[in-house]
Write a protein that holds these residues in place. Structure first.
Motif, mmCIF file in Angstrom:
data_model
loop_
_atom_site.group_PDB
_atom_site.id
_atom_site.type_symbol
_atom_site.label_atom_id
_atom_site.label_comp_id
_atom_site.label_asym_id
_atom_site.label_seq_id
_atom_site.Cartn_x
_atom_site.Cartn_y
_atom_site.Cartn_z
ATOM 1 N N ILE A 8 5.071 6.592 9.325
ATOM 2 C CA ILE A 8 5.119 5.253 9.917
ATOM 3 C C ILE A 8 5.396 4.302 8.761
ATOM 4 C CG2 ILE A 8 3.856 3.474 11.165
ATOM 5 C CD1 ILE A 8 2.023 5.805 12.187
ATOM 6 N N ARG A 9 6.557 3.670 8.781
ATOM 7 C CA ARG A 9 6.944 2.746 7.714
ATOM 8 C C ARG A 9 6.137 1.461 7.807
ATOM 9 N NH1 ARG A 9 9.490 5.528 3.801
ATOM 10 N NH2 ARG A 9 11.152 6.789 4.655
ATOM 11 N N ASN A 10 5.647 0.996 6.669
ATOM 12 C CA ASN A 10 4.918 -0.263 6.588
ATOM 13 C C ASN A 10 3.850 -0.337 7.691
ATOM 14 O OD1 ASN A 10 4.433 -2.593 5.230
ATOM 15 N ND2 ASN A 10 6.033 -3.766 6.232
ATOM 16 N N ALA A 11 3.035 0.685 7.739
ATOM 17 C CA ALA A 11 2.082 0.875 8.833
ATOM 18 C C ALA A 11 0.997 -0.194 8.859
ATOM 19 C CB ALA A 11 1.446 2.257 8.714
ATOM 20 N N PRO A 12 0.614 -0.625 10.066
ATOM 21 C CA PRO A 12 -0.485 -1.584 10.172
ATOM 22 C C PRO A 12 -1.839 -0.875 10.090
ATOM 23 C CG PRO A 12 0.413 -1.105 12.352
ATOM 24 C CD PRO A 12 1.247 -0.338 11.360
ATOM 25 N N SER A 20 -3.134 8.396 -3.020
ATOM 26 C CA SER A 20 -2.531 7.632 -4.105
ATOM 27 C C SER A 20 -1.530 8.537 -4.807
ATOM 28 C CB SER A 20 -3.633 7.166 -5.064
ATOM 29 O OG SER A 20 -3.091 6.387 -6.095
ATOM 30 N N LEU A 21 -0.245 8.158 -4.775
ATOM 31 C CA LEU A 21 0.824 8.982 -5.331
ATOM 32 C C LEU A 21 1.668 8.168 -6.296
ATOM 33 C CD1 LEU A 21 2.010 10.578 -1.951
ATOM 34 C CD2 LEU A 21 0.553 11.649 -3.683
ATOM 35 N N ASP A 22 2.041 8.783 -7.433
ATOM 36 C CA ASP A 22 2.937 8.097 -8.362
ATOM 37 C C ASP A 22 4.364 8.126 -7.804
ATOM 38 O OD1 ASP A 22 3.945 10.660 -8.905
ATOM 39 O OD2 ASP A 22 3.105 10.756 -10.913
ATOM 40 N N GLY A 53 2.158 1.541 1.446
ATOM 41 C CA GLY A 53 1.964 0.965 2.778
ATOM 42 C C GLY A 53 2.519 1.812 3.905
ATOM 43 N N ASP A 54 3.341 2.824 3.603
ATOM 44 C CA ASP A 54 3.758 3.778 4.631
ATOM 45 C C ASP A 54 2.557 4.650 4.957
ATOM 46 O OD1 ASP A 54 6.339 2.759 4.458
ATOM 47 O OD2 ASP A 54 7.132 4.465 3.327
ATOM 48 N N VAL A 66 -0.265 5.610 2.348
ATOM 49 C CA VAL A 66 0.215 5.943 1.002
ATOM 50 C C VAL A 66 0.027 4.717 0.120
ATOM 51 C CG1 VAL A 66 2.243 6.544 -0.387
ATOM 52 C CG2 VAL A 66 1.910 7.584 1.873
ATOM 53 N N ARG A 67 -0.589 4.921 -1.032
ATOM 54 C CA ARG A 67 -0.734 3.856 -2.030
ATOM 55 C C ARG A 67 -0.004 4.275 -3.296
ATOM 56 N NH1 ARG A 67 -1.238 -0.034 1.085
ATOM 57 N NH2 ARG A 67 -3.160 -0.142 2.268
ATOM 58 N N ALA A 68 0.697 3.317 -3.899
ATOM 59 C CA ALA A 68 1.404 3.571 -5.163
ATOM 60 C C ALA A 68 0.370 3.649 -6.279
ATOM 61 C CB ALA A 68 2.413 2.473 -5.436
ATOM 62 N N LYS A 69 0.317 4.794 -6.934
ATOM 63 C CA LYS A 69 -0.649 5.048 -8.002
ATOM 64 C C LYS A 69 -0.179 4.391 -9.302
ATOM 65 C CE LYS A 69 -2.715 9.052 -10.306
ATOM 66 N NZ LYS A 69 -2.715 10.526 -10.302
ATOM 67 N N PRO A 70 -1.071 3.721 -10.030
ATOM 68 C CA PRO A 70 -0.676 3.181 -11.341
ATOM 69 C C PRO A 70 -0.202 4.294 -12.276
ATOM 70 C CG PRO A 70 -2.751 2.237 -10.633
ATOM 71 C CD PRO A 70 -2.445 3.373 -9.686
ATOM 72 N N GLU A 71 0.836 3.989 -13.040
ATOM 73 C CA GLU A 71 1.394 4.945 -13.991
ATOM 74 C C GLU A 71 1.964 4.187 -15.184
ATOM 75 O OE1 GLU A 71 5.186 6.836 -12.480
ATOM 76 O OE2 GLU A 71 4.537 5.820 -10.659
#
Length: 181
Positions: A8-12, A20-22, A53-54, A66-71
């Motif tokens: 689901i793109r840009n899921a509410p 958390s994924l890089d 946000g997906d 999905v959260r963008a993991k700091p790298e």
């Protein structure tokens, strides 16, 4: 095992969990993932680029965001138009903001950018580069003979006098040279 076969793109919100994924981890087709809500198998029909946000839609009805993991990244300041041209000319994913560029850490690019007058600082941030011009996701650069990702690739001539073209309708003339390691 619980599976995720769609995104689901840009899921509410609300969500039932998060992963958390890089940047590299957000490009996948089939992979087992673990989060506080439990393990699940991602089994998508094709390789997919995920954005912060997906959400994975699980076979039991739950949604895992999905959260963008700091790298490790480089935050670049200076003559942004010139610097971004050189970064783009090397097919490097880049986040473009009003007052800075952000790329993943790379000592070769760092040396080049510093020679061009860039001010660079190293940080740990979620890396969310610009997506492709033709829709959602990443721009897949050229393949230069090795393909560890297993993604579709294409071959082309690297004689700068001839230029090279791609089957997807765009071409690169001899305006740039590829450097191979």
């Amino acid at each position: 095992m619980i599976t995720a076969t769609s995104i689901i793109r840009n899921a509410p919100a609300p969500f039932d969990g998060e992963v958390s994924l890089d940047y590299e981890g957000r490009l996948l087709r089939r992979k087992k993932l673990t989060c506080a809500a439990g393990d699940f198998l991602v089994d998508l029909p094709e390789v997919t680029s995920l954005e912060d946000g997906d959400a994975f839609e699980l076979s039991d009805g739950r949604q895992i965001v999905v959260r963008a993991k700091p790298e490790p990244v480089m935050v670049i300041r200076g003559h942004l138009a010139r610097l971004s041209w050189h970064i783009g000319n090397r097919h490097t994913p880049c986040r473009i903001e009003a007052d800075r560029l952000i790329i993943r850490q790379d000592h070769v690019l760092e040396a080049m950018l510093r020679k061009l007058g860039a001010e660079i600082c190293h940080k740990e941030l979620p890396f969310r580069p610009e997506g492709g011009a033709y829709g959602h996701g990443r721009t897949f650069g050229h393949d230069h003979g090795h393909n560890p990702s297993g993604l579709p690739s294409h071959a082309h001539d690297h004689d700068p006098a001839k230029g090279h073209s791609h089957s997807n309708g765009h071409s690169h003339s001899n305006g740039h040279i590829h450097h191979h390691a």
